[in-house]
Design a protein around this motif. Structure first.
Motif, PDB file in Angstrom:
ATOM      1  N   SER A   1     -63.770 -15.351  12.989  1.00 51.66           N
ATOM      2  CA  SER A   1     -64.870 -15.268  13.952  1.00 51.66           C
ATOM      3  C   SER A   1     -65.809 -14.108  13.639  1.00 51.66           C
ATOM      4  CB  SER A   1     -64.324 -15.126  15.384  1.00 51.66           C
ATOM      5  OG  SER A   1     -63.725 -13.863  15.570  1.00 51.66           O
ATOM      6  N   ARG A   2     -65.303 -13.112  12.911  1.00 49.66           N
ATOM      7  CA  ARG A   2     -66.150 -11.964  12.547  1.00 49.66           C
ATOM      8  C   ARG A   2     -66.797 -12.124  11.177  1.00 49.66           C
ATOM      9  NH1 ARG A   2     -62.689  -6.861  12.708  1.00 49.66           N
ATOM     10  NH2 ARG A   2     -60.934  -8.285  12.541  1.00 49.66           N
ATOM     11  N   TYR A   3     -66.054 -12.688  10.220  1.00 49.81           N
ATOM     12  CA  TYR A   3     -66.536 -12.703   8.843  1.00 49.81           C
ATOM     13  C   TYR A   3     -66.803 -14.098   8.283  1.00 49.81           C
ATOM     14  CZ  TYR A   3     -64.840  -7.929   9.223  1.00 49.81           C
ATOM     15  OH  TYR A   3     -64.629  -6.639   9.636  1.00 49.81           O
ATOM     16  N   GLY A   4     -66.403 -15.114   9.023  1.00 48.81           N
ATOM     17  CA  GLY A   4     -66.615 -16.476   8.543  1.00 48.81           C
ATOM     18  C   GLY A   4     -65.439 -16.996   7.747  1.00 48.81           C
ATOM     19  N   TYR A   5     -65.285 -18.308   7.733  1.00 44.96           N
ATOM     20  CA  TYR A   5     -64.160 -18.938   7.048  1.00 44.96           C
ATOM     21  C   TYR A   5     -64.322 -18.918   5.533  1.00 44.96           C
ATOM     22  CZ  TYR A   5     -61.111 -22.664   5.342  1.00 44.96           C
ATOM     23  OH  TYR A   5     -60.184 -23.383   4.621  1.00 44.96           O
TER      24      TYR A   5
ATOM     25  N   LYS B   1     -69.307 -18.641  13.769  1.00 43.06           N
ATOM     26  CA  LYS B   1     -68.485 -18.571  12.561  1.00 43.06           C
ATOM     27  C   LYS B   1     -67.256 -19.472  12.662  1.00 43.06           C
ATOM     28  CE  LYS B   1     -69.946 -14.223  10.487  1.00 43.06           C
ATOM     29  NZ  LYS B   1     -71.145 -13.985  11.309  1.00 43.06           N
TER      30      LYS B   1
ATOM     31  N   LYS C   1     -66.067 -17.131   3.491  1.00 44.44           N
ATOM     32  CA  LYS C   1     -66.128 -15.844   2.800  1.00 44.44           C
ATOM     33  C   LYS C   1     -64.803 -15.090   2.830  1.00 44.44           C
ATOM     34  CE  LYS C   1     -71.061 -15.090   3.607  1.00 44.44           C
ATOM     35  NZ  LYS C   1     -72.090 -14.202   4.218  1.00 44.44           N
ATOM     36  N   THR C   2     -63.840 -15.612   3.572  1.00 46.77           N
ATOM     37  CA  THR C   2     -62.559 -14.929   3.741  1.00 46.77           C
ATOM     38  C   THR C   2     -61.517 -15.482   2.782  1.00 46.77           C
ATOM     39  OG1 THR C   2     -63.002 -14.523   6.085  1.00 46.77           O
ATOM     40  CG2 THR C   2     -60.708 -14.409   5.382  1.00 46.77           C
TER      41      THR C   2
ATOM     42  N   ASP D   1     -57.708 -11.090   2.101  1.00 53.99           N
ATOM     43  CA  ASP D   1     -58.396 -10.414   3.208  1.00 53.99           C
ATOM     44  C   ASP D   1     -57.568 -10.489   4.483  1.00 53.99           C
ATOM     45  OD1 ASP D   1     -60.615  -9.849   1.593  1.00 53.99           O
ATOM     46  OD2 ASP D   1     -61.596 -11.742   2.124  1.00 53.99           O
TER      47      ASP D   1
ATOM     48  N   TYR E   1     -60.358 -12.884  12.617  1.00 54.58           N
ATOM     49  CA  TYR E   1     -61.013 -12.486  11.366  1.00 54.58           C
ATOM     50  C   TYR E   1     -62.117 -13.472  10.987  1.00 54.58           C
ATOM     51  CZ  TYR E   1     -61.270  -9.996   6.919  1.00 54.58           C
ATOM     52  OH  TYR E   1     -61.695  -9.226   5.858  1.00 54.58           O
TER      53      TYR E   1
END
Length: 205
Positions: free
Chosen positions: A32-36, A115, A38-39, A43, A30
């Motif tokens: 790697s796709r959306y960033g640390y 990311k 922002k998660t 989520d 997760y």
């Protein structure tokens, strides 16, 4: 006559270790796709299919999950360095290979998984314990290399060992610390060669 003690029933469902690993694997994907940054834990819970409360049974914060991911990545870099400096190299060659491998592994993480690299940058800025452990391991490796060089006559022996190791580490730090490396990538390859030469000249007997 005593009754035989029944053997324990096999546990049903995943073990605590398996659940932790599942959370870390899912969080790694997760992040790697959306960033640390922002998660949120919410989520992650939604993505994994767990409740947020269930995740908090295993990790007390998002940072605790990020800490494991960061430690895993940094451990992989140290493993690559250990392989690069294995025998039968002398101390001079080991130092060159160590510095080059640290830069290469850090750069690969930066470019291949930007990311996830951001987690390491956040960890270095805080700093998190995983980064402290990583830097301590590098200093341990430097100590071993300097001692080998002194025993073989490649390096001088007058300067106190801790002063020598700390000075070398400070020279290397802008190219091995995740937070600093991202600002030095453009010149890193040439700089590390030149700095290796400088360090080795300073170590000459």
């Amino acid at each position: 006559m005593n009754k035989p003690i029944p053997s324990p029933q096999p546990s049903r469902g995943p073990t605590e270790h398996e659940v932790r690993a599942q959370i870390v694997d899912a969080a790694t994907d997760y992040f790697s796709r959306y960033g640390y940054e922002k998660t949120t834990v919410s989520d992650l819970a939604k993505a994994i299919g767990f409740s947020k409360a269930y995740i908090y049974k295993f990790f007390d914060s998002k940072q605790a999950i990020g800490e494991v991911i960061c430690a895993n990545r940094l451990a992989a870099i140290i493993a690559a360095v250990n392989e690069a400096v294995a025998e039968p190299y002398g101390a001079t060659e080991k130092f060159r290979r160590m510095f080059k491998t640290l830069l290469t592994a850090g750069s690969e993480l930066f470019f291949a998984d930007r990311k996830l690299y951001d987690i390491a940058a956040v960890a270095a800025a805080e700093p998190w314990p995983s980064v402290g452990g990583y830097e301590a391991r590098i200093q341990d490796l430097l100590t071993q290399i300097v001692l080998q060089g002194r025993e073989s006559g490649e390096f001088e022996r007058k300067t106190p060992l801790d002063e020598t190791v700390n000075a070398i580490f400070l020279v290397m730090r802008p190219y091995i610390n995740p937070l600093l490396l991202q600002y030095n990538l453009d010149s890193a390859e040439d700089a590390t060669v030149q700095l290796s030469n400088l360090v080795l000249r300073s170590l000459a007997p």
